[in-house]
Design a protein around this motif. Sequence first.
Motif, mmCIF file in Angstrom:
data_model
loop_
_atom_site.group_PDB
_atom_site.id
_atom_site.type_symbol
_atom_site.label_atom_id
_atom_site.label_comp_id
_atom_site.label_asym_id
_atom_site.label_seq_id
_atom_site.Cartn_x
_atom_site.Cartn_y
_atom_site.Cartn_z
ATOM 1 N N ASN A 18 42.033 38.214 36.666
ATOM 2 C CA ASN A 18 41.140 39.524 36.635
ATOM 3 C C ASN A 18 40.036 39.331 35.862
ATOM 4 O O ASN A 18 39.277 40.371 35.623
ATOM 5 N N TYR A 19 39.585 38.255 35.236
ATOM 6 C CA TYR A 19 38.326 37.972 34.662
ATOM 7 C C TYR A 19 37.363 37.823 35.631
ATOM 8 O O TYR A 19 36.088 38.084 35.147
ATOM 9 N N ARG A 102 33.723 40.112 31.477
ATOM 10 C CA ARG A 102 34.250 40.101 32.812
ATOM 11 C C ARG A 102 33.162 39.227 33.654
ATOM 12 O O ARG A 102 31.994 39.475 33.238
#
Length: 225
Positions: A18-19, A102
């Motif tokens: 999810n990064y 992110r």
Amino acid sequence: MRMRRKKNLEERLEACGNYLFTIKSDDKNFRTALDDKKYFNYEELFGNNNPIHMEIGCGKGQFVCEIAKRNPDINYIAVEKSANVIVQAVEKVIEAGLTNVRFIKGGAEYLPCYIPDGTIERLYLNFSCPYPKKRYANHRLTNKSFLALYEMMLADGAEIHQKTDNMHFFEYSINELSDYGYTIKNISLDLHNSDFEGNIVTEYEKRFSDLGQPIYRLEAYLKKN
């Protein structure tokens, strides 16, 4: 020279979970692609509503990793085109245990498809490619076409912070920013021999500085109202 593809790259990218978000557009004309908005939900992305800062051209992540450590109450979006490079940046952030970063893999021209208007409170352009040949000037990240894209994403009064080792690119950037209506402040023609405090040295910056080359820096902001 094209960079050799890193071993196990796909597996490493998948492990970034999810990064990492990869820009995928069926429309190769970014001007028409901008009509297809797929805005991020920052609260879902970060789990909070903290301010959002962005770095375009994050390289191996040394800058964004360090600045995120220093500012845990700010969320950072780091952008990089090269899969070979960005995977190292994401791995660095994951290893450091940082939750306020992110990454986006893709070209800056597509960012307004995903970044809600007026939500980026600071933009970092660290050692962007200067594209020295005049015919490639529209690829420079301070070209007026990119400034127009940033205007969509940046909050009113948000600052652009630029660093480069290339004097001609720096002069070009000052002219483009000024012509667009930006106010420029805190100009440094030799950052490492100035009284500026809190500088985070990037990978490229150390290389150039070790060669004795001056580092150029500026801050610029645009008042929309």
